[in-house]
Design a protein around this motif. Structure first.
Motif, short mmCIF file in Angstrom:
data_model
loop_
_atom_site.label_atom_id
_atom_site.label_comp_id
_atom_site.label_asym_id
_atom_site.label_seq_id
_atom_site.Cartn_x
_atom_site.Cartn_y
_atom_site.Cartn_z
N ARG A 1 1.04 -1.15 -0.10
CA ARG A 1 0.03 -0.04 -0.02
C ARG A 1 0.82 1.33 -0.01
N GLY A 2 0.35 2.41 0.37
CA GLY A 2 1.51 3.54 0.28
C GLY A 2 1.04 4.39 -0.82
N LYS A 3 1.76 5.52 -1.12
CA LYS A 3 1.62 6.53 -2.38
C LYS A 3 1.80 6.06 -3.64
N ARG A 4 0.90 6.25 -4.36
CA ARG A 4 0.91 5.88 -5.90
C ARG A 4 0.76 6.99 -6.70
N ILE A 5 1.73 7.28 -7.72
CA ILE A 5 1.29 8.22 -8.69
C ILE A 5 1.60 7.50 -10.13
N GLN A 6 0.67 7.42 -10.89
CA GLN A 6 0.53 7.22 -12.19
C GLN A 6 0.90 8.52 -13.36
N LEU A 7 2.16 8.67 -13.73
CA LEU A 7 2.65 9.55 -14.59
C LEU A 7 2.43 9.22 -15.98
N ASP A 8 1.35 9.76 -16.76
CA ASP A 8 0.91 9.37 -17.99
C ASP A 8 2.18 10.33 -18.99
N THR A 9 2.26 11.34 -18.83
CA THR A 9 3.30 12.07 -19.51
C THR A 9 3.86 13.18 -18.79
N GLY A 10 5.10 13.72 -19.18
CA GLY A 10 5.70 14.94 -18.36
C GLY A 10 6.79 14.41 -17.48
N THR A 11 7.14 15.24 -16.55
CA THR A 11 8.32 15.36 -15.63
C THR A 11 7.94 15.70 -14.26
N ALA B 1 10.98 14.10 -7.37
CA ALA B 1 10.45 13.94 -6.09
C ALA B 1 11.62 13.77 -4.98
N ARG B 2 11.24 14.26 -3.86
CA ARG B 2 12.01 13.81 -2.65
C ARG B 2 11.16 12.96 -1.66
N VAL B 3 11.58 11.82 -1.49
CA VAL B 3 10.72 11.05 -0.96
C VAL B 3 11.27 10.51 0.49
N ALA B 4 10.51 10.93 1.21
CA ALA B 4 10.76 10.60 2.86
C ALA B 4 11.07 9.13 2.94
N LYS B 5 11.66 8.64 4.08
CA LYS B 5 11.60 7.21 4.02
C LYS B 5 10.27 6.76 4.49
N GLN B 6 9.98 5.49 3.49
CA GLN B 6 8.83 4.69 3.58
C GLN B 6 8.77 3.67 4.46
N LYS B 7 7.72 3.32 5.07
CA LYS B 7 7.61 2.08 5.98
C LYS B 7 7.65 1.19 5.06
N VAL B 8 7.93 -0.11 5.73
CA VAL B 8 8.24 -1.33 5.03
C VAL B 8 6.72 -1.99 4.55
N GLY B 9 6.50 -2.29 3.30
CA GLY B 9 5.19 -2.55 2.66
C GLY B 9 4.23 -1.36 2.17
N GLU B 10 5.05 -0.13 2.30
CA GLU B 10 4.13 1.08 2.19
C GLU B 10 5.24 1.91 0.92
N ALA B 11 5.94 1.32 0.12
CA ALA B 11 6.81 1.75 -0.65
C ALA B 11 6.07 2.64 -1.57
N MET B 12 6.60 3.83 -1.98
CA MET B 12 5.80 4.76 -2.83
C MET B 12 6.32 4.16 -4.24
N ALA B 13 5.26 4.16 -5.23
CA ALA B 13 5.27 3.50 -6.55
C ALA B 13 4.93 4.75 -7.45
N LEU B 14 5.65 5.05 -8.33
CA LEU B 14 5.54 5.72 -9.37
C LEU B 14 5.56 4.92 -10.84
N THR B 15 4.39 5.04 -11.36
CA THR B 15 4.21 4.25 -12.58
C THR B 15 4.07 4.71 -13.78
N THR B 16 4.73 4.66 -14.87
CA THR B 16 4.74 5.37 -16.37
C THR B 16 3.89 4.26 -17.10
N PRO B 17 3.71 4.44 -18.46
CA PRO B 17 3.08 3.74 -19.20
C PRO B 17 4.12 2.54 -19.53
N HIS B 18 5.34 2.66 -19.24
CA HIS B 18 6.40 1.95 -19.65
C HIS B 18 6.96 1.09 -18.54
N ALA B 19 7.03 1.57 -17.24
CA ALA B 19 7.63 0.95 -16.31
C ALA B 19 7.17 1.55 -14.80
#
Lengths: 494, 180
Positions: A205-215, A218-236
């Motif tokens: 669980r945790g933060k999710r961002i689906q980046l469709d296009t653009g730039t 991020a400065r990501v604070a330390k996340q808890k285990v199991g709550e990693a922030m995921a940044l998803t693009t159409p490719h990866a």
């Protein structure tokens, strides 16, 4: 008329258990039978509504809790005396306690994924729809870049943000994570749907961002285990536990650059661990690390005169010293950052005049550093360029100048293509100002072209800043300050 | 900031069409996560292009036209080996979804009541499938049955819920008008 077989086929399709042959059969049957098409749509709509109804029912647990308390209160006092009941009650209390902690953790997690739009410039539109009751909102900021600071706006998971060609936005999360969005960026904020029972995690669980296009940066604070922030693009997908990074998305590629920490960057079939100072690109479905080219020879030539006074690879990322925002009158507003907590505006005497400057104290490899913003530099480039003096209270014990180019730089016509190195060079010559005070005439060159001039009241040093242009943005790569044994004048590129 | 009036007008059209739109996306994409992602994109495009919408036209049909484009985009993105309908079927479903929506708000309200009427073990299966998004194989393991039995149970549950909602609506209609 819908046959029993069509009904079962539709159900299997919606449950994801239909075989390719069954799918082809359903596909053909739907095309030939309008009633079946309507039935399929109705059942899919019902499925979507069941999810929604369950979510709405789950969102009102207060009544259930009240009922539970009511049942517990009906236990007769005499029963409490039985040893077995005490044991069961103790176990129940433990379960309730654990459940409470879990509930609390759930609430904390929910809070952690709510972002706040703290700054926006240009056209920024937000959009979110929730439930049958609506919940659509919009944010649209337009006008000059200076007028864009707005009242902080809470953005819940599900919010879709679109930035126009002049757009800029900064998002802040409760844990201190900051995300900056650049022009022409489109993304959706989300939240992982996993659950956690103490250390047992079934899905992230945790933060999710689906980046469709653009730039985004991020400065990501330390996340808890199991709550990693995921940044998803159409490719990866980039999975982050705490780091500074930049992610740029174009039609057929995603480029990740990591300044600190490590990020797992993965496509459907490949994964790379990208460490500080490294970049990785997904191009046409293929993921590979990008080897950064060595600084061009020109930089070494400029710096070979004297000993190295200061070197910063920016491995800890830009913004380490401080951040600036532009005030309405065009001056720079210093902003305290985590890395540089002691910053304030002070007045100093300059040439017989009182001049407000920003005083800051930060940590540097050579010891504590004190700097003062002297003035913003007028520049031909569309960039926030400003200079400040440094006084090192460490082994170096000498004054020097540095410069910082903010993250809102635009690529000048002289910029080299994305991914190639650009050189920003700052040179000083000793001179006197209008009041006869000894000062420095400073010149700023971008890839050899003079783009800015100013004067400073200090001794002269040379500064080389190597920048990499990533899809229209600058990234600091290397700063070397060397003592210049003799002042020199760079010939303008024009 | 857009005018509040414009936002109100948008909501007046959008909210009734929303369940049908969700249903269409789920029907053609099947994956609830993808369907939700595309739903957000479509909603955003509808809001941005609302100025272009001719309010004398059918909003649902206009929305489905835009949804169809976004679905194509999503299908290109997910061009790996996924089971998908043909373009012709996707277009046909968009046309069907663009027809007059069927009292979706009311259906949602009745659906909550019908879910509460399910026996606890069936309610558990519905929660596993639609809340936890568990696969039928997972559900089978958790309730100690085989996949075929769970498949059949899902058919029955969907049928029962549909029937329950239809009958609830019919009963209210009869009470209100005195006719069937």
């Amino acid at each position: 008329m819908i046959t029993t077989e069509q009904e079962a086929l539709t159900s299997r399709y919606l449950d994801g258990t239909a075989t390719p042959e069954e799918l082809a059969r359903l596909d053909g049957a739907v095309r030939e039978n309008l009633e079946l098409a309507r039935y399929l749509h109705q059942m899919a709509t019902q499925d979507a509504m069941i999810t929604q109804a369950l979510a709405e029912m789950a969102a009102t647990p207060a009544e259930n809790m009240a009922n539970t308390r009511g049942r517990v209160s009906t236990v007769a006092p005499a029963v409490w005396q039985a040893w077995w009941f005490r044991s069961v009650a103790a176990a129940a209390a433990l379960v309730a306690c654990v459940g409470g902690v879990n509930l609390w953790q759930g609430r904390q997690a929910q809070k952690a994924v709510v972002a706040t739009l703290v700054e926006a410039r240009g056209r920024v539109e937000g959009f979110r729809v929730q439930g049958s009751g609506g919940g659509v909102f919009s944010v649209q900021v337009s006008g000059s870049p200076e007028s864009g600071v707005l009242r902080p706006t809470t953005l819940k998971p599900g919010t879709h943000l679109t930035l126009g060609p002049d757009g800029y936005a900064k998002l802040a999360y409760a844990d201190g994570t900051l995300v900056e969005l650049q022009k022409n960026t489109s993304l959706t904020l989300g939240a992982g749907q996993g659950t956690r029972f103490f250390w047992l995690v079934n899905k992230l669980r945790g933060k999710r961002i689906q980046l469709d296009t653009g730039t985004l940066s991020a400065r990501v604070a330390k996340q808890k285990v199991g709550e990693a922030m995921a940044l998803t693009t159409p490719h990866a997908t980039a999975t982050v536990l705490g780091t500074m990074l930049q992610l740029a998305v174009t039609t057929n590629s995603s480029l990740l650059s990591v300044q600190t920490g490590q990020v797992a960057f993965a496509t459907a079939t490949q994964q790379e661990i990208v460490s500080a100072g490294e970049s990785a690109r997904v191009q046409d479905g293929v993921l590979r690390k990008v080897v950064e080219p060595p600084p061009p020879a020109a930089a070494a030539r400029v710096s070979e005169d004297g000993a190295i006074l200061f070197h910063d690879s920016f491995a800890e990322g830009f913004g380490k010293w401080h951040l600036y925002t532009k005030r309405g009158d065009g001056s720079m507003q210093p902003t305290t950052t985590q890395a540089c907590p002691d910053i304030r505006v002070v007045t100093v005497e300059r040439g017989g005049k009182s001049v407000p400057v920003a005083e800051l104290v930060g940590k540097a490899p050579g010891g504590p550093r004190v700097g003062m913003v002297t003035e913003t530099v007028k520049t031909k480039a569309d960039a926030y360029v400003f200079a400040y003096e440094y006084t090192y209270d460490g082994p170096l014990r000498r004054a020097m100048e540095g410069l910082e180019i903010g993250m809102q730089c635009r690529v000048t016509p002289q910029a080299r293509p994305p991914g190639e190195w650009n050189q920003v060079r700052w040179e000083c010559t000793r001179t006197t100002d209008a009041q006869g005070n000894p000062c420095l005439a400073a010149k700023l060159y971008f890839n050899g072209e003079l783009i800015a001039e100013t004067t400073f009241l200090s001794s002269g040093e040379g500064v080389d800043v190597m920048l990499e242009v990533i899809e229209g943005q600058f990234r600091f790569a290397n700063v070397v300050i060397r003592e210049m044994k003799k002042a020199r004048t760079e010939t303008s590129g024009r | 900031m857009r005018e509040n009036l414009e936002q109100d007008a948008f909501l007046r059209y959008f909210l009734p069409a929303q369940p049908s739109l969700r249903g269409y996306l789920l029907a053609v994409l099947r994956d609830p996560v993808s369907a939700n992602d595309v739903f957000q994109e479509v909603s955003s495009v509808l809001w941005r292009k609302f100025d272009e919408f001719d309010q004398s036209r059918n909003f649902a049909a206009w929305a489905m036209g835009i949804a169809k484009m976004q679905v194509r985009r999503q299908r290109q993105r997910e061009a790996r080996s996924r089971l998908v309908f043909s373009d012709e079927t996707v277009d046909l479903l968009a046309t069907v979804a663009g027809e007059s929506p069927m009292d979706e708000d009311a259906r949602l309200a009745y659906l909550a009541g019908c879910l509460n009427k399910l026996p606890p073990n069936h309610k558990n299966v519905v929660a596993l499938r639609f809340q936890e998004r568990a696969s039928l194989a997972d559900i089978a393991v958790r309730i100690g049955k085989n996949v075929a039995a769970v498949e059949m149970l899902m058919v029955r549950l969907r049928r029962a819920l549909r029937k329950c909602v239809d009958e609830s609506m019919k009963a209210v209609r009869v009470a209100q008008t005195g006719t069937v």
